[in-house]
Scaffold this motif. Sequence first.
Motif, PDB file in Angstrom:
ATOM      1  N   LEU A 136       0.831  -1.206   0.000  1.00 24.20           N
ATOM      2  CA  LEU A 136       0.000   0.000   0.000  1.00 24.20           C
ATOM      3  C   LEU A 136       0.867   1.260   0.000  1.00 24.20           C
ATOM      4  N   VAL A 137       1.931   1.218   0.786  1.00 25.58           N
ATOM      5  CA  VAL A 137       2.851   2.370   0.830  1.00 25.58           C
ATOM      6  C   VAL A 137       3.537   2.538  -0.524  1.00 25.58           C
ATOM      7  N   TYR A 138       3.997   1.416  -1.099  1.00 23.19           N
ATOM      8  CA  TYR A 138       4.663   1.457  -2.403  1.00 23.19           C
ATOM      9  C   TYR A 138       3.710   1.971  -3.482  1.00 23.19           C
ATOM     10  N   ALA A 139       2.470   1.470  -3.468  1.00 23.01           N
ATOM     11  CA  ALA A 139       1.489   1.890  -4.472  1.00 23.01           C
ATOM     12  C   ALA A 139       1.219   3.389  -4.380  1.00 23.01           C
ATOM     13  N   LEU A 140       1.113   3.896  -3.167  1.00 23.19           N
ATOM     14  CA  LEU A 140       0.871   5.327  -2.986  1.00 23.19           C
ATOM     15  C   LEU A 140       2.051   6.146  -3.500  1.00 23.19           C
ATOM     16  N   ALA A 141       3.258   5.691  -3.203  1.00 22.66           N
ATOM     17  CA  ALA A 141       4.455   6.419  -3.647  1.00 22.66           C
ATOM     18  C   ALA A 141       4.537   6.458  -5.173  1.00 22.66           C
ATOM     19  N   ILE A 142       4.262   5.312  -5.820  1.00 24.36           N
ATOM     20  CA  ILE A 142       4.313   5.256  -7.278  1.00 24.36           C
ATOM     21  C   ILE A 142       3.225   6.128  -7.887  1.00 24.36           C
ATOM     22  N   PHE A 143       2.030   6.086  -7.308  1.00 25.36           N
ATOM     23  CA  PHE A 143       0.918   6.896  -7.818  1.00 25.36           C
ATOM     24  C   PHE A 143       1.253   8.387  -7.739  1.00 25.36           C
ATOM     25  N   VAL A 144       1.757   8.820  -6.598  1.00 31.22           N
ATOM     26  CA  VAL A 144       2.087  10.233  -6.426  1.00 31.22           C
ATOM     27  C   VAL A 144       3.189  10.650  -7.391  1.00 31.22           C
ATOM     28  N   ARG A 145       4.219   9.808  -7.536  1.00 33.94           N
ATOM     29  CA  ARG A 145       5.319  10.126  -8.453  1.00 33.94           C
ATOM     30  C   ARG A 145       4.816  10.290  -9.871  1.00 33.94           C
ATOM     31  N   ASN A 146       4.011   9.346 -10.352  1.00 32.98           N
ATOM     32  CA  ASN A 146       3.504   9.419 -11.726  1.00 32.98           C
ATOM     33  C   ASN A 146       2.596  10.632 -11.924  1.00 32.98           C
ATOM     34  N   GLN A 147       1.785  10.927 -10.922  1.00 31.47           N
ATOM     35  CA  GLN A 147       0.910  12.088 -11.033  1.00 31.47           C
ATOM     36  C   GLN A 147       1.726  13.379 -11.117  1.00 31.47           C
ATOM     37  N   LEU A 148       2.786  13.476 -10.355  1.00 32.69           N
ATOM     38  CA  LEU A 148       3.621  14.684 -10.381  1.00 32.69           C
ATOM     39  C   LEU A 148       4.254  14.875 -11.759  1.00 32.69           C
ATOM     40  N   TYR A 149       4.638  13.753 -12.403  1.00 29.93           N
ATOM     41  CA  TYR A 149       5.145  13.868 -13.770  1.00 29.93           C
ATOM     42  C   TYR A 149       4.031  14.221 -14.744  1.00 29.93           C
ATOM     43  N   ASP A 150       2.869  13.600 -14.573  1.00 34.92           N
ATOM     44  CA  ASP A 150       1.742  13.890 -15.464  1.00 34.92           C
ATOM     45  C   ASP A 150       1.312  15.349 -15.367  1.00 34.92           C
ATOM     46  N   TRP A 151       1.352  15.916 -14.170  1.00 28.37           N
ATOM     47  CA  TRP A 151       0.949  17.316 -13.965  1.00 28.37           C
ATOM     48  C   TRP A 151       2.042  18.317 -14.330  1.00 28.37           C
TER      49      TRP A 151
END
Length: 347
Positions: free
Chosen positions: A14-29
């Motif tokens: 869950l921690v890993y999934a959240l970290a990956i999601f946030v990282r990808n979103q920051l690149y997408d934005w």
Amino acid sequence: MLKYLRLLLLPVNLVYALAIFVRNQLYDWGVLKSKRFNMPIICIGNLAVGGSGKTPTTEYLVTLLHNYKIAILSRGYGRTTKGFILADETASAQTIGDEPLQYYRKFKNVTVAVCEDRVAGIQKLKSTHEVILLDDAFQHRRVSAGFNILLFEFDKLRSFQMLLPAGNLRETFSGVKRAQSVLITKSPKQIEQQQKEHLLGKLKLKSHQNFAFSHIGYQTLRSLYGDHQLMLQKNLEVFLLTGIANPRPLSHYLASQQVKVRHFEYPDHHRFTEQEIKQLIQAFEEHPLANKIILTTEKDAQRLLDGKLRDLLLNLPVYYLPINIEINVAERAKFDQKILDYVASAK
């Protein structure tokens, strides 16, 4: 045991999934910046760890784009060096990694380089090349490749997969949206339409995203330390040495050829030791049959070319088995043309 271990790791997932999601979103934005280059950059990658066929896919692209001046840029997994290195005649698996060494030995008109910082590596290569292929860089989002080819292994795609560390996914399936083409590798030669529709339903591709299925093409065995070639023969005794992520397709192929296999299996990119090779040689020499060989994969062979390991094996019948990818006829033309059109337009 493995099942229970995965359950224990679920909170970490869950921690890993959240970290990956946030990282990808920051690149997408656009909060985290990606560097785009004014030249054709093709990335070959996957969502899962290892074994999806990136090396033969990269080699397929080299052949497809043979009219262009190509550079292959890899991080050089498993090397003992750091920074940017151009492959040359002094290169070894230790200095640049086994896969880059395989590219260098196989394609004399292609530049092969390694660098853990892909942006810096591209900067050094862009002025003297027309196309750059990024090997295993789909998660390296500091580079915005103009064309992403995302690979999925047929059998793994059919089964349930989890994120690291409980599973083998680097990121969730939502990452598929960044790909221009999807290649499903290690497929059966004949796939039922219902199976295709099921797998494509899991990927949820958009209309602009291309897909194709491919299978492994096994070639003639080649001598590692000479020019001799060999056809597999029924009842041949094979001492198989592997250090790859998924040796199952190879094992199934050898079984289909009715050879007898004794498998010395190690983890992906394993650096073979003298003691391990001596154990292999002892087992080989003690076997009473005369009709026997030592066999390895083309990638593993690169780690047997250096110094002491070469000296130990030099006078033995050591062969490697080259492979390529064969894209299904129904999808190959469209798959190839989309890549060719991108390179022509980006160039």
